[in-house]
Design a protein around this motif. Structure first.
Motif, short mmCIF file in Angstrom:
data_model
loop_
_atom_site.label_atom_id
_atom_site.label_comp_id
_atom_site.label_asym_id
_atom_site.label_seq_id
_atom_site.Cartn_x
_atom_site.Cartn_y
_atom_site.Cartn_z
N ALA A 188 0.83 -1.21 0.00
CA ALA A 188 0.00 0.00 0.00
C ALA A 188 0.86 1.26 0.00
O ALA A 188 0.53 2.25 -0.66
CB ALA A 188 -0.93 0.00 1.21
N GLU A 189 1.99 1.21 0.71
CA GLU A 189 2.87 2.38 0.73
C GLU A 189 3.46 2.64 -0.64
O GLU A 189 3.50 3.79 -1.10
CB GLU A 189 3.98 2.16 1.76
CG GLU A 189 4.96 3.33 1.86
CD GLU A 189 6.06 3.07 2.86
OE1 GLU A 189 7.06 3.81 2.81
OE2 GLU A 189 5.93 2.13 3.66
N ARG A 190 3.92 1.60 -1.31
CA ARG A 190 4.48 1.78 -2.65
C ARG A 190 3.39 2.23 -3.62
O ARG A 190 3.62 3.08 -4.48
CB ARG A 190 5.12 0.47 -3.13
CG ARG A 190 6.43 0.14 -2.44
CD ARG A 190 7.24 -0.84 -3.27
NE ARG A 190 6.58 -2.12 -3.40
CZ ARG A 190 6.73 -3.14 -2.56
NH1 ARG A 190 7.50 -3.00 -1.50
NH2 ARG A 190 6.11 -4.27 -2.76
N ALA A 191 2.21 1.65 -3.48
CA ALA A 191 1.10 2.03 -4.37
C ALA A 191 0.74 3.49 -4.19
O ALA A 191 0.44 4.20 -5.17
CB ALA A 191 -0.11 1.14 -4.09
N GLY A 233 -4.80 0.92 -2.28
CA GLY A 233 -3.77 1.86 -1.85
C GLY A 233 -3.27 2.81 -2.90
O GLY A 233 -2.41 3.65 -2.62
N PHE A 234 -3.79 2.73 -4.13
CA PHE A 234 -3.33 3.63 -5.20
C PHE A 234 -4.03 4.98 -5.06
O PHE A 234 -4.92 5.35 -5.83
CB PHE A 234 -3.61 3.01 -6.58
CG PHE A 234 -2.71 1.85 -6.90
CD1 PHE A 234 -1.48 2.06 -7.51
CD2 PHE A 234 -3.08 0.56 -6.58
CE1 PHE A 234 -0.64 1.00 -7.82
CE2 PHE A 234 -2.25 -0.52 -6.86
CZ PHE A 234 -1.01 -0.30 -7.48
N SER A 235 -3.58 5.73 -4.08
CA SER A 235 -4.21 7.02 -3.79
C SER A 235 -3.75 8.12 -4.74
O SER A 235 -4.40 9.17 -4.84
CB SER A 235 -3.92 7.43 -2.34
OG SER A 235 -2.53 7.45 -2.09
N ASN A 236 -2.66 7.90 -5.45
CA ASN A 236 -2.17 8.88 -6.43
C ASN A 236 -2.72 8.54 -7.81
O ASN A 236 -2.01 8.58 -8.81
CB ASN A 236 -0.64 8.88 -6.44
CG ASN A 236 -0.06 10.12 -7.11
OD1 ASN A 236 -0.79 11.03 -7.49
ND2 ASN A 236 1.25 10.15 -7.26
#
Length: 312
Positions: A241-244, A276-279
């Protein structure tokens, strides 16, 4: 000038003759078949991967000399080629001019090198086994259709290989993958595999040079977010999730798309956001079908300027 790399199997169209703007990229009619006849199913019958043969033509549009800061690999849809989709993008970027021949700098982005590979020609199950350029086998254009998990994984590793070879030659530039329709789904799959750290076959995906992704008129392949036999890389569970969250992703979809339904595409956007792809940036177009439009090209150009910026 742009460069076409070709092993000589299939004659290319003339590169310099002006031609009318292309129609939307061809996709096979919506048909179903009882059993897989294409992709790796066909290749495994002969113990040969469809990616073991030389690819058809690859169109390469280099960055302007001295300005190269980023490279994007753009993947065409089912039934198209790298040559075809490069002309389609060019036509949509400058519809008033009517010029569909790619030129440099492409999309007025002199710092970006563009690579348009072509998929192998293989039987496609949804098309009753008829042969077409296809990154992997397709069973149906709907959320309930089976997925050619081995085929899409092999295609993703092939695209990863293109990125890795490019990075050897140009280690200091930023790399991205984009695509439309089947190519967009492959772009998403590769992105997800990098986030998880492994491909479906268990090989490493964490080192793939991929900093941004683009997907037009497409769907989220169901196997994208599920670990394969190799599982996730050690410690990846907490870091996916952090990388995503740090990975820029642009997605677009026409609201009257009758081939890859808008709701199917929008559901994939939500699933990616939940993963987790918030961007993630999403644009929809009320009157657009399964195609591209000039407004998308303007959005793409601005997004690339932000996420694949020119040298300072």
């Amino acid at each position: 000038m742009f460069c076409i790399k070709d092993p000589g199997e299939i004659p290319l169209k003339p590169a310099l003759a002006p031609e009318p703007a292309p129609a939307p990229a061809p996709e096979p009619e919506l048909e179903t078949a009882p059993a897989p006849t294409g992709g790796l199913a066909a290749a495994e019958a002969t113990d040969q991967s469809p990616f073991s043969k030389p690819a058809r033509e690859t169109v390469v549009l280099p960055a302007v000399a001295g300005q190269h800061a980023a490279t994007i690999v753009w993947l065409h849809g089912l039934g198209d080629t790298g040559y075809g989709v490069s002309r389609w993008l060019a036509a949509m970027a400058d519809p008033e001019n009517g010029e569909s021949q790619p030129s440099i700098p492409f999309l007025d982005l002199p710092h970006i090198k563009w690579i348009f590979p072509s998929a192998p020609v293989a039987p496609v199950t949804i098309n009753r086994g008829r042969r077409a350029p296809s990154w992997y086998d397709v069973f149906g254009f709907n959320a309930g259709a089976p997925v050619d998990a081995k085929g899409i994984d092999a295609a993703a590793r092939y695209v990863a290989g293109i990125l890795e070879e490019e990075k050897k030659a140009n280690p200091d530039v930023t790399y991205a993958v984009g695509g439309i329709s089947q190519g967009g789904a492959l772009s998403i799959y590769l992105m997800c595999r990098k986030m998880m750290g492994r491909f479906e076959d268990g090989s490493d995906a964490s080192s793939v040079p991929l900093s941004a992704s683009v997907a037009f008129s497409t769907w989220l392949p169901k196997c994208s977010l599920t670990p394969g036999p190799g599982g996730r890389a050690a410690g990846a569970e907490a870091s996916v999730a952090e990388r995503a969250a740090n990975h820029p992703l642009l997605m677009t979809h026409g609201e009257v798309d009758v081939l890859v339904g808008y709701d199917w595409g929008r559901d994939g956007v939500r699933e990616l956001q939940e993963a987790g792809f918030s961007n993630l940036t999403f644009h929809s177009y009320p009157e657009l079908g399964h195609a591209m439009c000039p407004q998308e090209m303007a959005v793409l150009r601005a997004w690339l300027q932000t996420h694949l910026p020119p040298p300072a």
